[in-house]
Every structure is written in structure tokens, then in C-alpha cells.
Design a protein around this motif. Structure first.
Motif, PDB file in Angstrom:
ATOM      1  N   GLY A   1      37.533  27.008  36.102  1.00  0.00           N
ATOM      2  CA  GLY A   1      38.749  27.363  35.389  1.00  0.00           C
ATOM      3  C   GLY A   1      39.650  26.160  35.180  1.00  0.00           C
ATOM      4  N   THR A   2      40.588  26.308  34.268  1.00  0.00           N
ATOM      5  CA  THR A   2      41.429  25.202  33.822  1.00  0.00           C
ATOM      6  C   THR A   2      42.873  25.361  34.272  1.00  0.00           C
ATOM      7  N   PHE A   3      43.419  24.282  34.810  1.00  0.00           N
ATOM      8  CA  PHE A   3      44.863  24.169  35.015  1.00  0.00           C
ATOM      9  C   PHE A   3      45.383  23.276  33.905  1.00  0.00           C
ATOM     10  N   ALA A   4      46.265  23.814  33.067  1.00  0.00           N
ATOM     11  CA  ALA A   4      46.870  23.071  31.969  1.00  0.00           C
ATOM     12  C   ALA A   4      48.381  23.079  32.155  1.00  0.00           C
TER      13      ALA A   4
ATOM     14  N   HIS B   1      40.941  35.920  31.243  1.00  0.00           N
ATOM     15  CA  HIS B   1      42.255  36.051  31.870  1.00  0.00           C
ATOM     16  C   HIS B   1      42.985  34.697  31.895  1.00  0.00           C
ATOM     17  N   ALA B   2      44.190  34.695  31.346  1.00  0.00           N
ATOM     18  CA  ALA B   2      45.066  33.530  31.407  1.00  0.00           C
ATOM     19  C   ALA B   2      46.382  33.932  32.059  1.00  0.00           C
ATOM     20  N   HIS B   3      47.060  32.957  32.634  1.00  0.00           N
ATOM     21  CA  HIS B   3      48.317  33.202  33.344  1.00  0.00           C
ATOM     22  C   HIS B   3      49.311  32.135  32.905  1.00  0.00           C
TER      23      HIS B   3
ATOM     24  N   ASP C   1      41.001  32.510  34.443  1.00  0.00           N
ATOM     25  CA  ASP C   1      40.241  31.472  33.765  1.00  0.00           C
ATOM     26  C   ASP C   1      41.101  30.251  33.466  1.00  0.00           C
ATOM     27  N   LEU C   2      42.386  30.500  33.183  1.00  0.00           N
ATOM     28  CA  LEU C   2      43.288  29.404  32.850  1.00  0.00           C
ATOM     29  C   LEU C   2      44.671  29.711  33.403  1.00  0.00           C
ATOM     30  N   VAL C   3      45.307  28.708  33.986  1.00  0.00           N
ATOM     31  CA  VAL C   3      46.709  28.782  34.384  1.00  0.00           C
ATOM     32  C   VAL C   3      47.462  27.742  33.564  1.00  0.00           C
ATOM     33  N   PHE C   4      48.496  28.198  32.854  1.00  0.00           N
ATOM     34  CA  PHE C   4      49.273  27.331  31.973  1.00  0.00           C
ATOM     35  C   PHE C   4      50.701  27.252  32.483  1.00  0.00           C
ATOM     36  N   ALA C   5      51.178  26.034  32.696  1.00  0.00           N
ATOM     37  CA  ALA C   5      52.536  25.786  33.196  1.00  0.00           C
ATOM     38  C   ALA C   5      53.271  24.939  32.167  1.00  0.00           C
TER      39      ALA C   5
END
Length: 306
Positions: free
Chosen positions: A140-143, A48-50, A112-116
Motif C-alpha cells: 500500500g501507498t503512503f502519499a 480502500h483509501a483514507h 490501500d492508500l493513506v493520503f495526508a
């Protein structure tokens, strides 16, 4: 139009978003490869990515190439409707009209990942970071990426282009009545992503990478109209890894005056503003019928949830 929120600057029509997609950088594979490699080094899950503050889901397909499910969210309801029309047939997407701060209502530890992408400066940063922490799984990753401004390599062209970008920023402030809010937004943007503080109790030490900055102050000098007297604030963690002076030719291009105008069309400003018209005439005299090389100045922030 006084009192509008900064986010309303991007409450625009489908035709604007078509111009936006054409005028913004074609993000090289190396950028997303860096994000995905970082994530893989800390997590085995690509479920799951956002993409937050996604506009019309400009980058969501790049996430969908690696993640099984992608949530696309934006504070503007009409942007989400356009995103649905663009993306529903392309992959496994869900959609949510919400600010990043309000995605605190998502299930905890669900992403799993939040992308801004080029949007953290519009947020209440501390609340936004808490929402990211809430929805990320441990590991999880904040990118976060910022690629808001382009710098030209030819000195005289850059001198005029810098004045033009400042005039456009000032026009947007005046056009959208952002006098109060704009100081925080612009100062945060001018800091790259150094304005995004990540509490040590939430995240492991972050990686902070700047690409293609001709000088360390170039971003600040370009987007902060001098009359506002603004100064970027740094909230780099004491243990963060900071990498400056990286050059990635995937972000380079050579543009004529029409290409530069197409880039400027991604900023919702009044093209008929007298100062802006004069500066375009001056820049056209410098560039002529040829092209000038330049590069997007890019900041990348990568962090892992504890």
C-alpha cells in the motif's frame, strides 16, 4: 488562548471552509496522476483509501474518483459533520473524528492508500507514521502532500509578500497561544516533508519531490518568523530518492491583490493586526491594479509499505 493545540487553528466555521476552498490551490490533475501511477506500480488494489487530517474532505472526491471506498477523518468533530453534509451524496464515503495518530485503532492492513494533505506538521510525526503503517496493506501507498505557501515571481512583490506571510504566521502563533507547540509545527512545515522520517523496517525507500521552489530555502524563509530562530530538521532516509527543482505550471497562476487576499483568508489570522494592515498597503502599492505571477511551492512524499 494559551495552551490550545495546533489543530484548533482549523476548528473553524463552515463559512471559513468555504473561503478556504476558494483560496487554496486548484490542485492539477498531474499531482493526483503521479500519486495514482505510483500506487498502481506497487499495488493492483484500488479498494480502500483514507484521507487523514481531511478538514471537511477537501480532496476526498479526487480519491473517490479512483478508489471504491474512501474514509474521511479529521481530529475536529465539527469538520467531520461539515464533510458529511458536503460529501454523503457524492460517493461511497465513511467518516471518522480522529487524529491520525489515533487511527491506530483501525483494522490492520485495511487501507490501500493513506493520503495526508498539508497536515503532517501538525502531528506527532513518529506516532502518525506508525498509524499509517498499521492501517496500510503490504504494497500500500503512503502519499503526503504539502502546499502551504505561494511564492511570487516578481522580486519586489515577493519581498513584501514574504514579510506578510511571516507576519501572518506570527499573528497565528500569538492569537492561538501556540508559543510552545508552534516551534515544532513551523519547523516541520518549513522542512517541507523532509521532516517525515520513514523507518526502513516499515517502508521501502521513499520518493521525495519538490515542485516550484524558487530557491531551496524559500519555504523556510517565508514561514519562519526570524525572531523564533527556528531551523528545519531533515529526516530523509539514506536510500530515499530526492528530486528537487521540478517545475509544474499546473500550480502557476496570476493574481491581483484581491486574489492574494483570498489566499491569505485561508490562514485564520487577525486581519486587523497593525503590521499586517501596513504590509497589505505596501503590497497593494507594488501590485497596483495589475496581477503578478506566482506558484504554489509543493512537496510530495510517496512510500510503499513493506
Amino acid at each position: 488562548m494559551g495552551g490550545q493545540k495546533g489543530e484548533d487553528v482549523y476548528n473553524q466555521s463552515a463559512s471559513f471552509w468555504d473561503s478556504y476552498i476558494k483560496g487554496r490551490p486548484s490542485i492539477p490533475d498531474s499531482f493526483f496522476s503521479t500519486i495514482f501511477a505510483y500506487h498502481a506500480s506497487h499495488s493492483a488494489s484500488f479498494s480502500h483509501a483514507h484521507e487523514v487530517g481531511a478538514g471537511v474532505g477537501v480532496h476526498s472526491p479526487r480519491l473517490a474518483a479512483r478508489f471504491a471506498n474512501v474514509l474521511v477523518s479529521d481530529i475536529i468533530e465539527s469538520n467531520i459533520q461539515i464533510a458529511k453534509a458536503r460529501l454523503q451524496s457524492l460517493g461511497c464515503y465513511t467518516f471518522k473524528a480522529s487524529s491520525l495518530e489515533d487511527t491506530i485503532d483501525l483494522p490492520p492492513a485495511s487501507m490501500d492508500l493513506v493520503f495526508a494533505s498539508t497536515m503532517m506538521h501538525f502531528t506527532d510525526v513518529d506516532k502518525a507514521v506508525r498509524a499509517v503503517h498499521h492501517q496500510l496493506k503490504p504494497g500500500g501507498t503512503f502519499a503526503a502532500g504539502l502546499y502551504g505557501t505561494y511564492a511570487l515571481h516578481e522580486p519586489e512583490a515577493q519581498r513584501v509578500w514574504q514579510k506578510l506571510v511571516q507576519a501572518i504566521c506570527n499573528n497565528i502563533i500569538q492569537r492561538y497561544g501556540l508559543d510552545n507547540r508552534a516551534k515544532t509545527i513551523l519547523a516541520n512545515e518549513a522542512a517541507g516533508l523532509d521532516s517525515v522520517g520513514l523507518p526502513e523496517e516499515y517502508f521501502h525507500p521513499a520518493q521525495r519531490i519538490d515542485y516550484n521552489f524558487p530557491q531551496p530555502s524559500t519555504l523556510k524563509d517565508m514561514i519562519l518568523p526570524p525572531q523564533y530562530g527556528l531551523h528545519p530538521v531533515s529526516r530523509i532516509g539514506r536510500r530515499d530518492e530526492v528530486v528537487r527543482g521540478v517545475w509544474d505550471k499546473g500550480w502557476f497562476s496570476s493574481l491581483g491583490i484581491d486574489g492574494l487576499k483570498g489566499m491569505a483568508d485561508t490562514w485564520p489570522h487577525d486581519e486587523g493586526d497593525g503590521e499586517i494592515v501596513e504590509l497589505w498597503e505596501e503590497l497593494t502599492g507594488v501590485v497596483g491594479e495589475g496581477e503578478v505571477e506566482g506558484a504554489w511551492m509543493v512537496s510530495l512524499l510517496l512510500a510503499t509499505k513493506k
